[in-house]
Enzyme design. Structure first.
Site, PDB file in Angstrom:
ATOM      1  CG  ASP A 116      -1.944   1.140   1.178  1.00  0.00           C
ATOM      2  OD1 ASP A 116      -2.274   1.607   0.070  1.00  0.00           O
ATOM      3  OD2 ASP A 116      -2.383   1.582   2.262  1.00  0.00           O
ATOM      4  CG  HIS A 159      -2.259  -0.987   9.396  1.00  0.00           C
ATOM      5  ND1 HIS A 159      -3.153   0.043   9.236  1.00  0.00           N
ATOM      6  CD2 HIS A 159      -1.276  -0.753   8.489  1.00  0.00           C
ATOM      7  CE1 HIS A 159      -2.742   0.849   8.276  1.00  0.00           C
ATOM      8  NE2 HIS A 159      -1.605   0.383   7.804  1.00  0.00           N
ATOM      9  CD  GLN A 227      -2.305  -1.625   4.658  1.00  0.00           C
ATOM     10  OE1 GLN A 227      -3.437  -1.541   4.191  1.00  0.00           O
ATOM     11  NE2 GLN A 227      -1.442  -0.629   4.633  1.00  0.00           N
ATOM     12  NE  ARG A 257       0.860  11.619   6.621  1.00  0.00           N
ATOM     13  CZ  ARG A 257       0.267  10.473   6.314  1.00  0.00           C
ATOM     14  NH1 ARG A 257       0.823   9.327   6.697  1.00  0.00           N
ATOM     15  NH2 ARG A 257      -0.857  10.458   5.634  1.00  0.00           N
ATOM     16  CG  ASP A 259      -0.883   6.117   8.002  1.00  0.00           C
ATOM     17  OD1 ASP A 259      -1.173   6.910   7.098  1.00  0.00           O
ATOM     18  OD2 ASP A 259      -1.265   4.935   8.020  1.00  0.00           O
ATOM     19  CD  GLU A 301      -3.588   9.840   6.929  1.00  0.00           C
ATOM     20  OE1 GLU A 301      -4.019   9.729   5.765  1.00  0.00           O
ATOM     21  OE2 GLU A 301      -3.543   8.897   7.725  1.00  0.00           O
ATOM     22  CG  ASP A 369      -3.940   9.039  -0.322  1.00  0.00           C
ATOM     23  OD1 ASP A 369      -4.170   8.192  -1.198  1.00  0.00           O
ATOM     24  OD2 ASP A 369      -4.099   8.819   0.882  1.00  0.00           O
ATOM     25  NE  ARG A 493      -3.542   5.122  -3.724  1.00  0.00           N
ATOM     26  CZ  ARG A 493      -3.503   4.531  -2.543  1.00  0.00           C
ATOM     27  NH1 ARG A 493      -3.766   5.227  -1.446  1.00  0.00           N
ATOM     28  NH2 ARG A 493      -3.199   3.244  -2.438  1.00  0.00           N
TER      29      ARG A 493
END
Length: 614
Positions: A116, A159, A227, A257, A259, A301, A369, A493
């Site tokens: 991912d 995760h 995940q 950051r 997530d 985030e 993203d 993406r």
């Protein structure tokens, strides 16, 4: 050693009682709390002298990141410069971009093809081999600090990858490790969760659980099947993840950051989003950071509207995140591009400007993203605009199918049942630079470049820290080669995650090229922002009616100085009437003096007007 330990003990004493109270509220486990405190001490002792000096300096100057010289850039290490050594070799270029804050996109060990984009971490203390090593990270952060550049990284705490050591041992049936995730041997409880928990990727990864045939268990997987969600009701999970957090902070990371932070606490019968326990965990992270590594900032985030984002700042007495993303404003900006109507954007900015000035937002036009159309549809409905039809229009517009659009890009996660979809494309391609270049249309290119610069000028006018996506500084367009990679082809993406084109970047020195026009135009804006004190985060900011739905006006004021920014979101020349005829102003771009009774703007034009006399 006594002086060093005294500093730690003073910091611990300041936070100990609250930290223990919150920890015991969640876990009620004295021995695990004692272990946490012991490990914090060890990570503090392991922190090198240079970082401890930085800690002390930033403790005295708590507003260091709120200044008008802060400018960020985010990039994937391999796409930008191959590996960490390559990034180190490009620090002079980053300095030429006036950037002093780089966000290194996920670089920790992750399985290829099931990552991912790097957000499925297999080892929190190992760098992906193709990108380098932890030693290379140490050298890179040290080199950045010598040049005054701050380093940000992603901490994926919701995760792990199914290839993480914990997951492997859980899959072998070890109860200690199974308890670190959410396992169920039948569908009864997963079905109860599904009744209240929304799906993140309903088309590409439907549901919130994955059936593991080899184990005969369901495991919770909010994002993708590979995940596995961590169970923060287990104090071992919290402690171990905090040790990973501190390990990475000691590698010289300045901004961590967090997530997917709203997702980290799961409770049956709830949406498993934004629960109170999430804030308890983030508050504890803030205190742990202030005890061990107080120069490190927490960036949350939280991809939600302002009323759901703001709680993650915490309170003055009990702060949580230092910074958050200004997500809704970003999405509303592109709505404004497609509609040529600034009213919704003006309302959005008014909401943000009314928030306490201590709040620091990261502002951006594009990131790694997709763009999701999370707009204020309540306001749009009042204007006769329906949610589903408008999302369809926006997606058609940015693909180049509607509204006289010059944009190019692709949809992501399109759902034919709900009509929902998200959009992907670089800033330059969305502004029409790709189309104009393909058609060799010089007039269209001039407008596209002007739109690109106008959007950046508008972003710089917002309160907070502007962040560029690597390549935007030279107008890099979509990269369609991702379709040739079997690991990327299904994820659109990657169209805006293309490799940096260093040959084209060389054109930044030539003002006759597209790259030169954008780079040098941004450089001028960046210099103005660094020079004018009204661009600090805590300045007064407001919007002004211009008499034209296509023209946005933002004012900024601090200590007797005032600047007005005007931004034309249409392809036609416009005249703004802003009713602030309170003296003479100077256009900081052209250097010409003017009043503000009537200001003419070319197609996609903009100006920064500074008051020079009453």
């Amino acid at each position: 050693m006594d002086r060093i330990m005294k500093t730690f003990e003073e910091r611990l004493k300041k936070h100990h009682d609250e930290l223990r109270w919150l920890y015991m509220e969640l876990y009620g486990n004295d021995s695990m709390f004692a272990e946490l405190c012991g490990q914090m001490e060890q990570f503090y002792l392991d922190r090198n002298k240079t970082l401890k000096t930085l800690d002390r300096r930033r403790e005295k100057d708590k507003d260091w990141y709120r200044q008008n010289d802060m400018l960020g850039m985010m990039f994937y290490i391999d796409n930008f410069a191959g590996d960490m050594k390559g990034v180190k070799s490009k620090l002079d270029y980053i300095g030429q971009c006036n950037v002093n804050y780089i966000h290194l996109m996920p670089f920790l060990d992750t399985p290829e093809g099931r990552s991912d984009g790097g957000y499925a971490v297999a080892d929190f203390r190992k760098v992906q081999e193709k990108l380098g090593s932890m030693e290379d990270l140490d050298k890179l952060t040290a080199a950045c600090h010598k040049k005054g550049i701050n380093v940000c990284m992603d901490f994926v705490m919701n995760h792990t990858s199914e290839d993480h050591e914990w997951a492997k041992r859980a899959r072998q049936g070890e109860g200690e490790y199974m308890s670190r995730y959410f396992f169920f041997d039948n569908s009864e409880i997963p079905a109860q969760y599904e009744r209240t928990v929304p799906q993140v990727f309903p088309t590409t990864a439907p549901g919130n659980f994955t059936w593991l045939e080899d184990m005969g268990y369901y495991v919770m997987t909010t994002f993708y099947p590979y995940q596995w969600d961590l169970n923060y009701k287990n104090p071992r999970v919290f402690n171990e993840m905090m040790y990973n957090f501190l390990y990475l902070a000691n590698r010289g990371i300045d901004i961590i950051r967090i997530d997917a932070v709203p997702y980290i606490w799961k409770e049956l019968g709830t949406p498993c989003r934004n629960l109170l326990q999430v804030h308890t965990i983030v508050r504890m992270m803030r205190m742990i950071s202030e005890i061990v590594c107080p120069s490190v900032l927490l960036l949350g985030e939280v991809v939600m509207e302002p009323e759901k984002v703001v709680p993650y700042f915490g309170s003055v007495e009990k702060p949580e995140c230092h910074m958050l993303y200004n997500v809704t404003t970003m999405a509303t900006t592109w709505h404004t591009v497609a509609t040529r109507d600034v009213r919704l954007l003006k309302r959005q900015l008014d909401i943000v400007n009314a928030l306490p000035k201590d709040y620091v937002f990261l502002n951006y036009l594009r990131c790694h993203d997709d763009i999701g159309w999370g707009l204020d549809y309540g306001s749009l409905v009042e204007e006769g605009i329906g949610e589903r039809s408008h999302k369809q229009y926006l997606n058609d517009y940015f693909q180049g199918y509607a509204g006289g659009s010059n944009s190019r890009g692709e949809l992501y996660n399109a759902d034919p049942v709900t009509g929902d979809a998200r959009f992907c494309g670089t800033t330059a391609s969305m502004c029409g630079i790709e189309k104009a270049g393909f058609e060799q249309d010089d007039e269209a290119m001039e407008k596209a470049v002007r739109m690109d610069l106008m959007l950046h000028a508008y972003m710089f006018m917002q309160s907070g820290i502007p962040v560029l996506y690597s390549g935007d500084e030279v107008g890099q367009v979509n990269d369609y080669t991702y379709k040739e990679n079997p690991f990327k082809a299904a994820d659109s993406r990657y169209i805006h995650r293309g490799a940096m084109n260093w040959d084209l970047a060389e054109n930044r020195k030539d003002p006759e090229t597209v790259e030169g026009k954008i780079f040098q135009g941004l450089e001028r804006l960046e210099q103005i922002r660094k020079t004018e004190k009204v661009f600090v985060s805590n300045a007064d900011a407001w919007t002004v009616d211009t008499g034209d739905r296509s023209v946005l006006c933002i004012g900024r004021y601090l200590d007797g100085e005032k600047i007005i920014g005007l931004f034309n979101f249409s392809e036609f020349e416009k005249t703004a009437h802003i009713g602030e005829a309170d003296g003479e102003y100077k256009d900081l771009i052209s250097g010409k003096k003017t009043d503000t009774a009537e200001v003419s703007l070319p197609a996609y034009g903009f100006c920064y007007l500074k008051k020079v006399s009453d």
